[in-house]
Design an enzyme around this catalytic site. Structure first.
Site, PDB file in Angstrom:
ATOM      1  N   LYS A 169     -15.533  23.770  48.126  1.00 37.03           N
ATOM      2  CA  LYS A 169     -16.263  22.529  47.886  1.00 37.03           C
ATOM      3  C   LYS A 169     -17.603  22.598  48.615  1.00 37.03           C
ATOM      4  O   LYS A 169     -17.656  22.503  49.836  1.00 37.03           O
ATOM      5  CB  LYS A 169     -15.488  21.302  48.385  1.00 37.03           C
ATOM      6  CG  LYS A 169     -16.142  19.987  47.945  1.00 37.03           C
ATOM      7  CD  LYS A 169     -15.659  18.796  48.740  1.00 37.03           C
ATOM      8  CE  LYS A 169     -16.447  18.618  50.023  1.00 37.03           C
ATOM      9  NZ  LYS A 169     -17.871  18.239  49.783  1.00 37.03           N
ATOM     10  N   GLY A 220     -19.685  22.923  59.782  1.00 35.74           N
ATOM     11  CA  GLY A 220     -20.305  21.604  59.774  1.00 35.74           C
ATOM     12  C   GLY A 220     -20.262  20.944  61.137  1.00 35.74           C
ATOM     13  O   GLY A 220     -20.237  21.619  62.168  1.00 35.74           O
ATOM     14  N   SER A 221     -20.190  19.629  61.133  1.00 35.24           N
ATOM     15  CA  SER A 221     -20.320  18.866  62.371  1.00 35.24           C
ATOM     16  C   SER A 221     -19.020  18.851  63.167  1.00 35.24           C
ATOM     17  O   SER A 221     -17.919  19.034  62.622  1.00 35.24           O
ATOM     18  CB  SER A 221     -20.733  17.421  62.059  1.00 35.24           C
ATOM     19  OG  SER A 221     -19.650  16.714  61.481  1.00 35.24           O
ATOM     20  N   THR A 223     -17.722  16.187  64.570  1.00 33.95           N
ATOM     21  CA  THR A 223     -16.959  15.000  64.172  1.00 33.95           C
ATOM     22  C   THR A 223     -16.085  15.293  62.961  1.00 33.95           C
ATOM     23  O   THR A 223     -14.885  14.984  62.950  1.00 33.95           O
ATOM     24  CB  THR A 223     -17.912  13.831  63.864  1.00 33.95           C
ATOM     25  OG1 THR A 223     -18.660  13.527  65.039  1.00 33.95           O
ATOM     26  CG2 THR A 223     -17.144  12.609  63.409  1.00 33.95           C
ATOM     27  N   THR A 224     -16.664  15.916  61.935  1.00 31.34           N
ATOM     28  CA  THR A 224     -15.887  16.235  60.742  1.00 31.34           C
ATOM     29  C   THR A 224     -14.847  17.302  61.036  1.00 31.34           C
ATOM     30  O   THR A 224     -13.725  17.247  60.513  1.00 31.34           O
ATOM     31  CB  THR A 224     -16.818  16.694  59.609  1.00 31.34           C
ATOM     32  OG1 THR A 224     -17.792  15.671  59.364  1.00 31.34           O
ATOM     33  CG2 THR A 224     -16.040  16.944  58.335  1.00 31.34           C
ATOM     34  N   GLY A 225     -15.183  18.271  61.885  1.00 32.29           N
ATOM     35  CA  GLY A 225     -14.220  19.297  62.256  1.00 32.29           C
ATOM     36  C   GLY A 225     -12.983  18.714  62.905  1.00 32.29           C
ATOM     37  O   GLY A 225     -11.848  19.139  62.622  1.00 32.29           O
ATOM     38  N   GLU A 242     -16.364  26.349  62.293  1.00 34.49           N
ATOM     39  CA  GLU A 242     -17.637  26.678  62.948  1.00 34.49           C
ATOM     40  C   GLU A 242     -18.447  25.396  62.985  1.00 34.49           C
ATOM     41  O   GLU A 242     -18.905  24.909  61.953  1.00 34.49           O
ATOM     42  CB  GLU A 242     -18.362  27.788  62.173  1.00 34.49           C
ATOM     43  CG  GLU A 242     -19.487  28.430  62.969  1.00 34.49           C
ATOM     44  CD  GLU A 242     -20.837  27.809  62.710  1.00 34.49           C
ATOM     45  OE1 GLU A 242     -21.207  26.891  63.482  1.00 34.49           O
ATOM     46  OE2 GLU A 242     -21.512  28.212  61.760  1.00 34.49           O
ATOM     47  N   GLU A 373     -27.537  17.696  69.062  1.00 32.22           N
ATOM     48  CA  GLU A 373     -28.094  18.744  68.202  1.00 32.22           C
ATOM     49  C   GLU A 373     -29.010  18.106  67.166  1.00 32.22           C
ATOM     50  O   GLU A 373     -28.552  17.445  66.239  1.00 32.22           O
ATOM     51  CB  GLU A 373     -26.964  19.514  67.510  1.00 32.22           C
ATOM     52  CG  GLU A 373     -27.458  20.676  66.678  1.00 32.22           C
ATOM     53  CD  GLU A 373     -26.322  21.417  65.989  1.00 32.22           C
ATOM     54  OE1 GLU A 373     -26.509  22.608  65.672  1.00 32.22           O
ATOM     55  OE2 GLU A 373     -25.254  20.808  65.762  1.00 32.22           O
TER      56      GLU A 373
END
Length: 469
Positions: A169, A220-221, A223-225, A242, A373
């Site tokens: 995705k 990605g970020s 938070t999403t991780g 990552e 970041e």
């Protein structure tokens, strides 16, 4: 050109369409189908059906397919590079879209060269013990918008190499180059081995929690991780994450700065700073501080910024309005807290998400542009008085993807780089990656590694065969 999803080797559309915006002028580049939960279910089912045959294919066959895909990438590089510039913004010149395509082909070939032979632990009169690596199963890949095609290759190729099947995705900001790549790959791979869906957070959440997905790889970020980890806990999915960087670079006292300016520039500002492993905060000794600030700002002022389709530009826009507003807000926060804006800091007139190359002097650790970041073309430069202080500053945040030390003596710099709390420590460079060297972060910068044999193992499970004689 019509863009379609790929499921079970077939092009698929949906009733809903997604606008893809050109960040250079804010016009609509193209429309692509918008996925949903049912589309994810169909893609995962196709990958599950394809897994037994693909995982049992001879190793040489999978190698040959990856090499064929590398040739496809190379042969379609002009088309794919133009799509990247139109949807993401990075220029056609310099280390931009064409360089991304070269990297994608090279990484595919390097991954094809890797092997995971059986490991013999014991072989004597008492018995034999060996370890085999088996493909983990169906892999769900979620890729970001900053290097959309290259990171797709980083996720997909090791999975295919060991015998996994994949549902990818891409980011809804930059789906076009990935959809086209998967369309090309589907012409040479068995149906269901590679599948592409689109969508926002709901689609991503369904993929990451799907009971028939065995592993998630995400870039990605932070938070999403963390959300992905929570979602995968119910089925104990394997994870490679990552996440954010905010990498620190330290210039040692007395360093000759002029020979390093070009390297330093690209370390900080490649892809307009939208790179996880870019140098995002620079620490300079007090005795040399004003010299470095002035020389670096003067160098940055010579770099042309503009629409990436114009070959004279080396830096393009930020990829979306969200990121533009974030970077602008961080610079405004720094100004409000007493920072000096030596270069840039104001959006030029006209359309597009262009933010100028910005050098922020007198930056301190109470400013968001230092502690968060920024992921854009704004570099805070922080003054230090001792090297121990600089290393403590570099290690003070929750992230640890990369870091660098710059100095006249590479050996001394390397010894100090070893004290940085990060997955990769560079000397007199920053962000340089190699397809055979493992890459990953510590602390909140991620779990697992990519690239090389270590990255390949992330897509497998270990099975021990223990034989009594």
């Amino acid at each position: 050109m019509n863009f379609m999803l790929t499921i079970d080797g077939q092009p698929v559309s949906t009733g809903a369409m997604l606008d893809v915006i050109n960040p250079a002028d804010e016009t609509i580049v193209a429309k692509c189908p918008q996925g949903n939960r049912e589309i994810v279910d169909a893609a995962v089912a196709a990958a599950r059906r394809a897994f037994p045959q693909w995982s049992a294919a001879p190793d040489a066959e999978r190698v040959a397919k990856l090499l064929e895909i590398a040739d496809l990438i190379q042969n379609h590089s002009k088309e794919l590079a133009e799509l990247i510039t139109l949807e993401q913004g990075k220029p056609q010149s310099g280390p931009g879209a064409n360089q991304e395509l070269k990297g994608a082909a090279a990484w595919t070939r390097a991954t094809a060269s890797l092997t995971l032979p059986e490991q013999i632990i014991q072989d004597d009169a008492a018995g034999k013990i060996l370890v085999r690596r088996k493909p983990v199963g169906v892999v769900g890949s979620i890729t970001p918008w900053n290097w959309p095609l290259l990171i797709a290759v980083w996720h997909i190729m090791p999975a295919l190499r060991v015998g996994c099947t994949v549902v990818i995705k891409p980011s809804p900001f930059t789906p076009l180059s990935t959809l086209r790549l998967i369309e090309l790959m589907s012409k040479v791979l068995p149906p269901g081995v590679i599948n592409a869906v689109t969508g926002g957070p709901e689609v991503g959440a369904h993929l990451t929690t799907h009971p028939n997905v065995d592993k998630i790889v995400f870039t990605g970020s932070i938070t999403t991780g963390k959300q992905i980890m929570r979602g995968g806990a119910a089925t104990l999915k394997r994870m490679t994450l990552e996440l954010g960087g905010n990498d620190a670079g330290i210039i040692l006292p007395g360093t000759r700065i002029e020979p390093l300016l070009e390297k330093l520039f690209w370390s900080c500002f490649v892809n307009a700073g939208q790179t996880c492993a870019a140098l995002k905060r620079l620490y300079v000794h007090a005795d040399q501080y004003e010299e470095v600030v002035r020389n670096f700002a003067d160098y940055c002022a010579t770099i042309p910024v503009g629409n990436g389709m114009d070959p004279k530009h080396l830096i393009g826009p930020l990829t979306n309005r969200m990121q533009f507003e974030k970077v602008a807000g961080y610079v405004e926060d720094a100004q409000a807290r007493g920072a000096r804006i030596v270069l840039g800091g104001r959006k030029p007139p006209g359309p597009g998400f262009f933010y100028p190359l910005t050098i922020i002097a007198d930056a301190t650790h109470d400013m968001l542009v230092v502690t968060e970041e920024q992921f854009g073309p704004a570099l805070p430069i922080v003054k230090y008085t001792t090297v121990d202080e600089a290393i403590a500053y570099a290690n003070a945040l929750e992230v640890g993807l990369g870091g660098s030390v710059w100095g006249n003596d590479p050996q001394v710099a390397a010894e100090l780089a070893g004290r940085l709390e990060c997955g990769t420590a560079w000397v007199n460079q920053h962000g340089a990656l190699h397809p055979l060297a493992p890459f990953g972060g510590v602390k909140c910068s991620g779990i697992g590694v990519e690239f090389g044999v270590d990255g390949l193992k992330e897509y497998t499970t270990a099975q021990v065969i223990s034989i009594a004689r």
